[in-house]
Design an enzyme around this catalytic site. Structure first.
Site, PDB file in Angstrom:
ATOM      1  CB  SER A  96      -1.084  -0.058   1.220  1.00 51.08           C
ATOM      2  OG  SER A  96      -1.684  -0.969   1.209  1.00 51.08           O
ATOM      3  CE  LYS A 171      -5.087  -0.798   2.125  1.00 51.09           C
ATOM      4  NZ  LYS A 171      -4.070  -1.602   2.212  1.00 51.09           N
ATOM      5  CE  LYS A 239       2.338   2.185   4.508  1.00 52.24           C
ATOM      6  NZ  LYS A 239       1.590   1.557   3.451  1.00 52.24           N
TER       7      LYS A 239
END
EC number: 1.1.1.60
Length: 295
Positions: A96, A171, A239
């Site tokens: 990701s 995502k 993140k």
């Protein structure tokens, strides 16, 4: 069956690689400081010196590493994948990472003679173990058709969102929804607990109504049982939300709920919780309320 290089054998990568081995594919990976997982070794997975060596022996290379710089290092660093890439090799990044660098990575792999697919996943450790991941794909139509049989071994819902980078954009959107839903579940259970209700019965009731969700089911149970060992670590969700907030600044877009969830994750990290499961966001809210959810 294909010869596949799989780089990134963490919480998610280990079971994903195992499914590919069970399906009859040959797998190689990069040798690390710690020993190769015994279950993977028993199924025939082999270790090689570096990503270049992995690429030299692989028709397909899959990366499943934590962040954008990690993908760049694996693909383009010294002894990186690009230096050993076979002609027409398929590179599938299931990490990701940021959408814009993904587009640049795709361009560089294609210039080197390969095909690039970004295919981040959702479903957590359970989805990886059960081969039930949702996989969001950014690729050419040709790249998607090449990657799909391999992705189907690891996932249940596989959707081509669009061209390179589109999988990563999807995502990021997924991680926004997941973070805010986890926060909502935590706030709901905290409210019920503080008011003196039986939180197990509250959760059971909510699962039968409009508030029903997989997060209420899975993470709500984690919160009540206080099982915060990671399926997906807070620092990794941080993140992902950074990617969302950086993207929002570029798009001149306000995401106030995302920013608030990020601050709660940061409060967890500041109190030693960077490696907690992301359902541990409850602990930040508990600290603010001076109340702990209990059965």
């Amino acid at each position: 069956m294909s010869k596949i290089g799989f780089i990134g054998l963490g919480i998610m990568g280990r079971p994903m690689a195992g499914h590919l081995l069970d399906a009859g594919h040959e797998l190689v990976t990069v040798k690390r400081d710690k020993p190769l997982d015994q279950a993977l070794a028993d199924k025939g997975m082999q270790e090689l010196a570096n990503p270049k060596a992995v690429a030299e022996q692989s028709e397909i290379i899959i990366t499943m590493v934590p962040d954008t710089p990690d993908v760049e290092q694996v693909l383009f660093g010294e002894d990186g994948v690009v230096h050993g890439l076979q002609k027409d090799a398929l590179v599938i990044d299931m990490s990701s990472i940021a959408p814009m660098p993904t587009q640049e990575f795709a361009r560089r792999i294609e210039e080197a003679g390969g095909e690039y697919v970004d295919a981040p996943v959702s479903g957590g450790e359970g989805g990886a173990i059960n081969a039930a991941l949702t996989i969001m794909v950014g690729a050419t139509e040709k790249g998607f058709e090449r990657a799909k049989p391999v992705l189907e071994v690891m996932g249940k819902t596989i959707t081509r969102i669009g061209g390179h980078g589109a999988g990563q954009t999807c995502k990021v959107a997924n991680q926004i929804v997941v973070a805010l839903t986890i926060e909502a579940v935590a706030e709901g259970l905290l409210f019920a607990s503080k008011a003196g209700a039986d939180v197990e019965k509250v959760r059971e009731s909510l699962l039968g109504g409009l508030a029903q969700s997989k997060i209420l089911d899975v993470h709500g149970e984690r919160m009540i049982k206080r099982t915060f060992d990671p399926g997906f670590k807070i620092k990794l969700h941080q993140k992902d939300l950074n990617l969302a907030l950086e993207g929002a600044r570029t798009l001149n877009l306000s995401l106030p709920g995302t920013a608030n969830a990020q601050q709660l994750f940061q409060a967890c990290a500041a109190n030693g919780g960077a490696d907690w499961d992301h359902s541990g966001i409850l602990r930040a809210l508990e600290k603010l309320a001076d109340h702990e959810v209990s059965k």
